[in-house]
Scaffold this active site. Structure first.
Site, PDB file in Angstrom:
ATOM      1  N   HIS A   1     -25.935 -19.689  22.492  1.00 58.48           N
ATOM      2  CA  HIS A   1     -25.646 -21.102  22.746  1.00 58.48           C
ATOM      3  C   HIS A   1     -26.913 -21.729  23.309  1.00 58.48           C
ATOM      4  CE1 HIS A   1     -22.729 -24.178  24.816  1.00 58.48           C
ATOM      5  NE2 HIS A   1     -23.173 -24.614  23.679  1.00 58.48           N
TER       6      HIS A   1
ATOM      7  N   CYS B   1     -24.398 -29.639  29.557  1.00 63.24           N
ATOM      8  CA  CYS B   1     -25.311 -29.387  30.673  1.00 63.24           C
ATOM      9  C   CYS B   1     -26.767 -29.622  30.292  1.00 63.24           C
ATOM     10  CB  CYS B   1     -25.119 -27.980  31.215  1.00 63.24           C
ATOM     11  SG  CYS B   1     -23.549 -27.789  32.077  1.00 63.24           S
TER      12      CYS B   1
ATOM     13  N   ARG C   1     -12.618 -28.838  22.952  1.00 64.40           N
ATOM     14  CA  ARG C   1     -12.233 -27.459  22.641  1.00 64.40           C
ATOM     15  C   ARG C   1     -11.143 -27.007  23.602  1.00 64.40           C
ATOM     16  NH1 ARG C   1     -15.418 -24.334  24.402  1.00 64.40           N
ATOM     17  NH2 ARG C   1     -17.033 -25.731  25.166  1.00 64.40           N
TER      18      ARG C   1
ATOM     19  N   TYR D   1     -10.468 -31.475  16.315  1.00 62.72           N
ATOM     20  CA  TYR D   1     -11.633 -31.877  17.112  1.00 62.72           C
ATOM     21  C   TYR D   1     -12.750 -30.830  17.177  1.00 62.72           C
ATOM     22  CZ  TYR D   1     -14.028 -34.965  20.296  1.00 62.72           C
ATOM     23  OH  TYR D   1     -14.937 -35.844  20.837  1.00 62.72           O
TER      24      TYR D   1
ATOM     25  N   ARG E   1     -18.412 -38.026  21.048  1.00 64.81           N
ATOM     26  CA  ARG E   1     -19.591 -37.388  20.453  1.00 64.81           C
ATOM     27  C   ARG E   1     -20.083 -38.125  19.222  1.00 64.81           C
ATOM     28  NH1 ARG E   1     -20.930 -31.826  22.225  1.00 64.81           N
ATOM     29  NH2 ARG E   1     -19.596 -31.447  24.022  1.00 64.81           N
TER      30      ARG E   1
ATOM     31  N   ASP F   1     -28.153 -26.733  19.886  1.00 64.51           N
ATOM     32  CA  ASP F   1     -26.918 -26.106  20.383  1.00 64.51           C
ATOM     33  C   ASP F   1     -26.819 -24.601  20.133  1.00 64.51           C
ATOM     34  OD1 ASP F   1     -24.368 -26.754  21.734  1.00 64.51           O
ATOM     35  OD2 ASP F   1     -23.439 -26.058  19.885  1.00 64.51           O
TER      36      ASP F   1
ATOM     37  N   SER G   1     -21.861 -26.024  27.997  1.00 62.15           N
ATOM     38  CA  SER G   1     -21.511 -27.264  27.310  1.00 62.15           C
ATOM     39  C   SER G   1     -21.703 -28.465  28.233  1.00 62.15           C
ATOM     40  CB  SER G   1     -20.062 -27.204  26.847  1.00 62.15           C
ATOM     41  OG  SER G   1     -19.898 -26.111  25.971  1.00 62.15           O
TER      42      SER G   1
ATOM     43  N   LYS H   1     -18.918 -23.154  16.670  1.00 59.44           N
ATOM     44  CA  LYS H   1     -18.678 -22.167  17.719  1.00 59.44           C
ATOM     45  C   LYS H   1     -17.956 -20.928  17.185  1.00 59.44           C
ATOM     46  CE  LYS H   1     -20.958 -24.646  20.261  1.00 59.44           C
ATOM     47  NZ  LYS H   1     -20.801 -25.469  21.391  1.00 59.44           N
TER      48      LYS H   1
HETATM   49  P1  GTP Z   1     -22.883 -29.541  24.404  1.00 61.02           P
HETATM   50  O1  GTP Z   1     -23.112 -30.341  23.166  1.00 61.02           O
HETATM   51  O2  GTP Z   1     -21.506 -29.710  24.947  1.00 61.02           O
HETATM   52  O3  GTP Z   1     -23.223 -28.105  24.232  1.00 61.02           O
HETATM   53  O4  GTP Z   1     -23.798 -30.208  25.570  1.00 61.02           O
HETATM   54  P2  GTP Z   1     -25.364 -30.168  25.880  1.00 61.02           P
HETATM   55  O5  GTP Z   1     -25.716 -28.939  26.643  1.00 61.02           O
HETATM   56  O6  GTP Z   1     -26.154 -30.454  24.652  1.00 61.02           O
HETATM   57  O7  GTP Z   1     -25.526 -31.391  26.924  1.00 61.02           O
HETATM   58  P3  GTP Z   1     -26.230 -32.825  26.756  1.00 61.02           P
HETATM   59  O8  GTP Z   1     -27.716 -32.716  26.549  1.00 61.02           O
HETATM   60  O9  GTP Z   1     -25.479 -33.615  25.772  1.00 61.02           O
HETATM   61  O10 GTP Z   1     -26.022 -33.443  28.221  1.00 61.02           O
HETATM   62  C1  GTP Z   1     -24.758 -33.630  28.758  1.00 61.02           C
HETATM   63  C2  GTP Z   1     -24.829 -34.583  29.913  1.00 61.02           C
HETATM   64  O11 GTP Z   1     -25.770 -34.126  30.895  1.00 61.02           O
HETATM   65  C3  GTP Z   1     -25.257 -35.985  29.504  1.00 61.02           C
HETATM   66  O12 GTP Z   1     -24.427 -36.922  30.126  1.00 61.02           O
HETATM   67  C4  GTP Z   1     -26.671 -36.077  30.021  1.00 61.02           C
HETATM   68  O13 GTP Z   1     -27.020 -37.396  30.355  1.00 61.02           O
HETATM   69  C5  GTP Z   1     -26.668 -35.168  31.249  1.00 61.02           C
HETATM   70  N1  GTP Z   1     -28.035 -34.593  31.470  1.00 61.02           N
HETATM   71  C6  GTP Z   1     -28.816 -33.979  30.558  1.00 61.02           C
HETATM   72  N2  GTP Z   1     -30.018 -33.635  31.076  1.00 61.02           N
HETATM   73  C7  GTP Z   1     -29.997 -34.033  32.372  1.00 61.02           C
HETATM   74  C8  GTP Z   1     -30.964 -33.961  33.449  1.00 61.02           C
HETATM   75  O14 GTP Z   1     -32.066 -33.470  33.330  1.00 61.02           O
HETATM   76  N3  GTP Z   1     -30.549 -34.471  34.650  1.00 61.02           N
HETATM   77  C9  GTP Z   1     -29.312 -35.025  34.827  1.00 61.02           C
HETATM   78  N4  GTP Z   1     -29.009 -35.506  36.048  1.00 61.02           N
HETATM   79  N5  GTP Z   1     -28.399 -35.130  33.842  1.00 61.02           N
HETATM   80  C10 GTP Z   1     -28.726 -34.636  32.628  1.00 61.02           C
HETATM   81  C1  SPV Z   2     -19.747 -27.436  23.217  1.00 59.25           C
HETATM   82  O1  SPV Z   2     -18.672 -27.663  23.780  1.00 59.25           O
HETATM   83  O2  SPV Z   2     -20.568 -26.592  23.636  1.00 59.25           O
HETATM   84  C2  SPV Z   2     -20.116 -28.212  22.010  1.00 59.25           C
HETATM   85  C3  SPV Z   2     -19.090 -29.060  21.396  1.00 59.25           C
HETATM   86  O3  SPV Z   2     -21.229 -28.091  21.520  1.00 59.25           O
HETATM   87  S1  SPV Z   2     -18.023 -28.163  20.378  1.00 59.25           S
HETATM   88  O4  SPV Z   2     -18.607 -28.094  19.036  1.00 59.25           O
HETATM   89  O5  SPV Z   2     -16.749 -28.908  20.325  1.00 59.25           O
HETATM   90  O6  SPV Z   2     -17.819 -26.840  20.878  1.00 59.25           O
HETATM   91 MN    MN Z   3     -22.528 -26.673  22.793  1.00 60.87          MN
END
Ligand code: GTP
Ligand code: SPV
Ligand code: MN
Length: 626
Positions: A268, A292, A100, A239, A407, A315, A290, A248
């Site tokens: 979110h 996290c 984004r 993308y 992704r 999400d 994002s 979003k």
């Molecule tokens: P968006 O789709 O961008 O909104 O991201 P999200 O909030 O769904 O994050 P996601 O669960 O995909 O995690 C992103 C990264 O954080 C990955 O590389 C995970 O491995 C890492 N991660 C998630 N949970 C943990 C945790 O409890 N501890 C650690 N150290 N890393 C974590």
């Molecule tokens: C984020 O960035 O929080 C996502 C991916 O979930 S996107 O749909 O590209 O915003």
């Molecule tokens: Mn997201």
């Protein structure tokens, strides 16, 4: 029902392909008053963008297969080896179009103060004058797809409808996974349901005879939201959130504005049902910025015996106070657009299982046997990889094989722990709300808010280290209130006020309890202090026992902390020193955080609600006495 029945694959010869692409002017058979306005709008967009043909998307399996085959033929998708990854594809984006683009994202409200200091504001008439010439002829030589979609089950009480016009087949197939697309949505529109207008062009018209590229896009990008007319216009990017406008752009930025006006929240947030050893079910919504950890927590496999988690969403959540004084939530999406790197057997086995097939991968690495790979899927990379840019890759290449924001796009129904009722129209009642972020320092593993207002104060103060999900410097600390900084469609201070107002609609004893969590605190040696992932269930366990009144808490200046004896650490090795550090609250550092909060609140020119200023004053008072 077996997954193979839910996702039948129709393989066929080119000769047997259905010819579903309709030429300009042909219309769907759905009739009704509402269709007149939709057709007029589609004609208007076509007259501006001048596509070679118009395709009304019906959401059928045959149509989806045809689009995927066409993209393979055009070199826009690589079909993965069906032996390893049936029905799955790899897309490689242009290297300049990988996340984004927040700097190119605009809120074009009539009044600048309605966008607020955290958004890029543009005067609606001015930005229309800027982007209209860009859209003029932008779809030349391409197909313009008309995609009617529903966020939430079609016709549900919390659901909303949109239509995306796009010249990207990749976007169409992604929207097909991420939302409910099809003729039943058109019937809602025909029957007079309100719908949000979203227009998307990759900004790469084709001259007669000009060959297309694998990932058309434009160097110039505009992601523009018109909250007063409930419209989105996105130009130049193919993308993720820039192109899947239901996500979003609509389900957060536009929906947050609708929610402000109608008394609900577009957030979110992931959504889960947690079932304790006694069989009691609880619903938790959690907002993390994002990349996290939302998808990971959404698919949690508890490491403490007897606990289960069912996935509801990963999400976005739409939350509305119910007649019963509780806060009810749905996941408006129908799929996951998840971060690939870091997703592996030891971190998120559920996601790995979800991705067995019928998945579109973007910017991951390709194995020589036609399967995919990314950092963290396995400890050792397989030999002879091709990286996300299509170049040969070895561990010595000095760069990741998969892009850090690569992704997967996959249907929610394919998740092995999806709740049976994940798409129930009325949603689920929320017991707890979690706010979190990536904080190497200061923020404890878990803190409980004393009440709703304190919880809103906590949410308004979330900061997090930047990730690859947005353009910019990874690791840089930024404020990301409610994990909504890039996604709030109106003035963030008014949004804080709206949260306070929604709290007043809830019965005091039925409002969700609010917690702040941080899985990412690091020791001075730079290692994560908390094992995270499945062990986050230990924090959830404490949260639920707090809700049930089964455990006490330690009052601290920033909120309620667990007594260390109440945290179930059976079966993991966390040293006492690490535990102490995980829960350390340094009053001096927190006073500095409070100064940053004041600085942040001041950017809103007096619009931050008084109760939050009072919370800040109370926090400082408690810290000074600590
Ligand atoms: P968006 O789709 O961008 O909104 O991201 P999200 O909030 O769904 O994050 P996601 O669960 O995909 O995690 C992103 C990264 O954080 C990955 O590389 C995970 O491995 C890492 N991660 C998630 N949970 C943990 C945790 O409890 N501890 C650690 N150290 N890393 C974590
Ligand atoms: C984020 O960035 O929080 C996502 C991916 O979930 S996107 O749909 O590209 O915003
Ligand atoms: Mn997201």
């Amino acid at each position: 029902m077996a997954l193979a029945d839910i996702f039948p694959r129709t393989e066929g010869s080119a000769a047997a392909r259905p010819t579903l692409t309709r030429t300009y002017g042909e219309l769907p058979t759905v009739q009704g008053e509402g269709m007149v306005a939709l057709r007029a709008w589609v004609d208007e967009i076509a007259a501006l963008t001048r596509p070679a043909r118009i395709h009304w998307v019906d959401g059928s399996r045959a149509e989806n297969d045809m689009l995927l085959r066409e993209m393979v033929d055009e070199g826009k998708l690589i079909k993965l080896n069906p032996e390893w990854r049936p029905g799955s594809y790899l897309a490689r984006s242009h290297p300049s179009d990988v996340a984004r683009t927040e700097a190119r994202t605009f809120i074009a409200s009539e009044r600048e103060e309605d966008a607020g200091p955290t958004n890029n504001w543009a005067a609606p008439e001015e930005i229309r004058a800027t982007i209209t010439p860009l859209f003029a002829g932008s779809m030349k030589g391409r197909t313009m797809y008309v995609v009617p979609f529903s966020m939430g089950p079609v016709g549900g009480p919390l659901s909303h409808i949109g239509v995306q016009v796009t010249d990207s087949a990749y976007a169409v197939t992604s929207i097909g996974i991420m939302t409910r697309v099809g003729t039943d949505v058109l019937r809602e529109i025909a029957g007079g349901a309100h719908w949000v207008k979203t227009v998307h062009s990759v900004g790469a018209p084709l001259q007669p005879g000009q060959a297309d590229v694998a990932w058309p896009c434009n160097d110039e990008k505009y992601i523009v939201h018109f909250p007063d007319t409930l419209e989105v216009w996105s130009y130049g990017s193919g993308y993720g959130g820039n192109a899947i406008l239901a996500k979003k752009c609509f389900a957060l930025r536009i929906a947050s504005v609708i929610g402000r006006d109608e008394g609900w929240l577009a957030e979110h947030m992931l959504l889960i049902r947690v079932i304790d050893p006694a069989g009691r079910a609880y619903h938790i919504a959690a907002a993390f910025p994002s990349a996290c950890g939302k998808t990971n927590l959404a698919m949690l496999r508890p490491t403490i015996p007897g606990w289960r988690v069912e996935t509801l969403g990963d999400d976005i959540a739409w939350l509305r106070p119910g007649e019963d004084g509780r806060l009810w939530a749905i996941n408006p999406e129908a799929g996951f657009f998840g971060v690939a790197p870091g997703t592996g057997q030891s971190t998120n086995v559920t996601a790995v299982e979800t991705l067995w097939g019928n998945t579109i991968f973007t910017n991951v690495a390709l194995r020589p046997d036609g399967d995919v790979w990314w950092e963290g899927l396995t400890d050792e990379p397989p030999a002879q990889l091709t990286d996300w840019e299509g170049k040969p890759w070895t561990p010595d290449s000095g760069r990741p094989a998969a892009h850090p924001n690569s992704r997967f796009t996959v249907a929610a129904a394919q998740c092995p722990q999806i709740a049976d009722d994940w798409d129930a129209p009325q949603g689920v009642p929320i017991d707890a709300i979690l706010f979190g972020g990536r904080r190497a320092t200061n923020v404890p593993l878990v803190v409980e808010a004393t009440d709703w207002t304190h919880g809103v104060f906590m949410g308004s103060n979330i900061s997090s280290e930047k990730t690859a999900a947005q353009e910019g410097t990874v690791g840089e600390l930024r404020r990301d209130p409610f994990a909504m900084l890039p996604f709030c469609g109106y003035n963030m201070a008014d949004y804080f006020g709206h949260w306070l107002k929604v709290g007043q609609q809830l019965r005091f004893d039925r409002a969700p309890r609010v917690f702040q969590v941080n899985w990412f605190r690091k020791g001075t040696d730079g290692r994560f202090l908390w094992p995270g992932f499945g062990d986050n269930s230990r924090v959830i366990d404490w949260i639920i026992r707090r809700i049930e009144g089964e455990v006490g808490a330690v009052e601290s200046p920033i909120g309620r902390l667990p007594h260390s004896a109440d945290l179930d650490l059976d079966g993991i090795e966390v040293s006492q020193a690490d535990l102490d550090e995980l829960f350390a609250v340094d009053a001096q550092l927190w006073l500095r955080e409070a100064d940053l909060t004041e600085e942040f609140y001041r950017t809103f020119d007096g619009r931050v609600p008084a109760p939050l200023w009072a919370e800040l004053a109370a926090l400082r008072y408690r810290l000074q006495r600590a």
